[in-house]
Design an enzyme around this catalytic site. Structure first.
Site, PDB file in Angstrom:
ATOM      1  N   GLU A 171       3.521  -9.260   6.076  1.00 25.49           N
ATOM      2  CA  GLU A 171       3.812 -10.166   7.184  1.00 25.49           C
ATOM      3  C   GLU A 171       3.202  -9.726   8.517  1.00 25.49           C
ATOM      4  O   GLU A 171       3.911  -9.435   9.489  1.00 25.49           O
ATOM      5  CB  GLU A 171       5.327 -10.341   7.340  1.00 25.49           C
ATOM      6  CG  GLU A 171       6.006 -10.902   6.100  1.00 25.49           C
ATOM      7  CD  GLU A 171       7.476 -11.227   6.301  1.00 25.49           C
ATOM      8  OE1 GLU A 171       8.051 -11.872   5.414  1.00 25.49           O
ATOM      9  OE2 GLU A 171       8.035 -10.855   7.357  1.00 25.49           O
ATOM     10  N   GLU A 354       8.558 -12.519  -1.390  1.00 24.08           N
ATOM     11  CA  GLU A 354       9.902 -12.472  -0.800  1.00 24.08           C
ATOM     12  C   GLU A 354      10.478 -13.875  -0.775  1.00 24.08           C
ATOM     13  O   GLU A 354       9.801 -14.834  -0.390  1.00 24.08           O
ATOM     14  CB  GLU A 354       9.913 -11.925   0.629  1.00 24.08           C
ATOM     15  CG  GLU A 354       9.710 -10.432   0.747  1.00 24.08           C
ATOM     16  CD  GLU A 354       9.788  -9.932   2.186  1.00 24.08           C
ATOM     17  OE1 GLU A 354      10.494 -10.575   3.003  1.00 24.08           O
ATOM     18  OE2 GLU A 354       9.134  -8.919   2.489  1.00 24.08           O
TER      19      GLU A 354
END
Length: 453
Positions: A171, A354
């Site tokens: 991320e 995720e």
């Protein structure tokens, strides 16, 4: 009860990778043990008002000492894979210096996973930049990208082909924009121009690291993990639709387009020209080196409208189901994201790296019934199944997270885990969601054994 996934779903196939994930700073603790030096999150947590209740990752889930118990949990729940991250300041406590004790910690985890027949998936950077690098400008300093390449070389040389897949970064949008523009993550700056420059250096770090990673672990897969919060227009008006496209370009395509196509989105550089980073000749060739997989992290969507100042304003959906993070539960957003990316790019295989929900829960005499989380997983797995049926090449799915843990600026107030952690005693208690995954994994295994016979 088990997850409502059709019997002919690829998710039930033994070649589809099911896993669960954690990150080093969120679970390890032992912040001053084993030769580790501070990260930017150690510093950030000690700045008043930065983290809820003044919480820190000093102790977290004591995974540094309890890792065998936690790996036993992963194995017993039946997961194929475990995604973990490596603490940069634990492995390289000073620039150019390798800490053998830090490396041994991760080597024993990898060996422990292999012994348990669980595939290791390693993320090299999950936000815990060494403080000594932040002292020199952090990700705004181009030199940090080269320091990361050195770190990636050290780790992959030590762990090698024992790791199923390596992700360079987790991320980078969060590292760049939450850390340098919005100031809610470490290092806590609020300079939009710096955020775009940090983003470029993060992507440069990714590309610089790949050659050594492939040399050190030629049998492993190598990729990148990006987070997406797809924007939907609040109305059919052209300006709301345009704003949704611009937000998607900033939040997702700003990181994906350089990796896959070697350029930044023209939609952003045209409408936000002041944010264009300094790019050296050859940078985009480095950033766009081929990857073997793309990790996709998804939790919720964003519903946006166009305000009078030409900025995006999020619209709250009334009566929507929401997690304790106040995020809308919107499984269709995951389906739309996966299928939209597939239509727009020539993609490598995807993994949902995720996906999960924070839920407010209490320990009852008969266990922890996290019904919202169970429903969340059930509906999002259905969304993944539908995307696969519609032609998207998705090879794995990872639940976030194995354990309740330190949730960054929210401290310990938010619980994402399949397993409840009593932070006083460090006792691990399985929730209903953990049981559902265990039952589903057992079904897959049984069906696979039946097919083989």
């Amino acid at each position: 009860m088990t997850f409502d996934v059709p019997n002919d779903s690829r998710l039930r196939s033994p070649d589809f990778l099911f896993g669960v994930a954690t990150a080093a700073y969120q679970v390890e603790g032992a912040a001053r043990e084993g030769g580790r030096t501070p990260s930017i999150w150690d510093t950030f947590c000690r700045q008043p008002g930065r983290v809820l209740n003044g919480d820190t990752g000093d102790v977290a889930c004591e995974h540094y000492h309890r890792w065998p118990e936690d790996l036993d949990l992963v194995q017993d729940l039946g997961f194929d894979a475990y995604r973990l991250s490596i603490s940069w300041p634990r492995v390289m406590p000073r620039r150019g210096e390798v800490n053998p004790e830090g490396l041994r910690f991760y080597e024993q985890i990898i060996d422990g996973l292999v012994e348990r027949d669980v595939k290791p998936i390693v993320t090299l950077y999950h936000w815990d930049l060494p403080q000594y690098l932040d002292n020199r400008g952090g990700w705004v300093n181009r030199e940090t990208a080269y320091a990361f390449a050195e770190f990636a070389d050290v780790v992959t040389a030590a762990l090698g082909n024992r790791v199923e897949a390596y992700a360079t970064l987790n991320e980078p949008w969060c590292s760049a924009f939450l850390g340098y523009e919005l100031g809610v993550h470490a290092p806590g700056l609020k300079e939009p121009r710096l955020a775009y420059q940090a983003a470029h250096h993060l992507l440069l770090a990714h590309g610089l690291a790949l050659p050594a990673m492939r040399h050190n672990a030629p049998q492993s897969r190598h990729g990148l993990v990006l987070n997406f919060t797809p924007s939907f227009p609040a109305t059919e008006r052209y300006d709301d639709q345009a704003m949704a496209l611009l937000q998607d370009a900033i939040n997702g395509h700003w990181f994906l387009e350089p990796v896959l196509e070697g350029r930044y989105p023209s939609l952003v550089t045209r409408f936000r020209p002041e944010s264009t980073p300094v790019v050296y000749p050859g940078d985009m060739d480095i950033i766009s080196r081929p990857i073997d997989f793309l990790g996709v992290n998804y939790y919720t969507r964003s519903l946006v409208t166009h305000d009078q100042d030409g900025e995006a304003r999020e619209v709250r959906v009334e009566n929507a189901q929401r997690t304790s993070m106040d995020w809308e539960v919107y499984p269709h957003g995951l389906y739309r994201l996966l299928t939209d990316l597939d239509r727009q790019y020539h993609l490598p295989p995807l993994m949902v790296t995720e996906n999960g929900a924070a839920v407010t829960e209490t320990v009852e005499d008969d266990g922890i019934h996290d019904d919202l989380r169970c429903d969340y997983y059930n509906r999002h797995l259905q969304a993944v199944d539908q995307a696969i049926r519609d032609g998207v090449n998705i090879t794995g799915y990872f639940a976030w997270s194995l354990l309740d843990n330190f949730e960054w600026a929210e401290g310990y107030s938010q619980r994402f885990g399949l397993v409840y952690v009593d932070y006083d005693s460090q006792e691990r208690i399985r929730k209903r969601s953990a049981t559902l995954f265990r039952e589903f994994m057992a079904e897959r295994q049984s069906a696979g054994a039946g097919a083989a016979s």
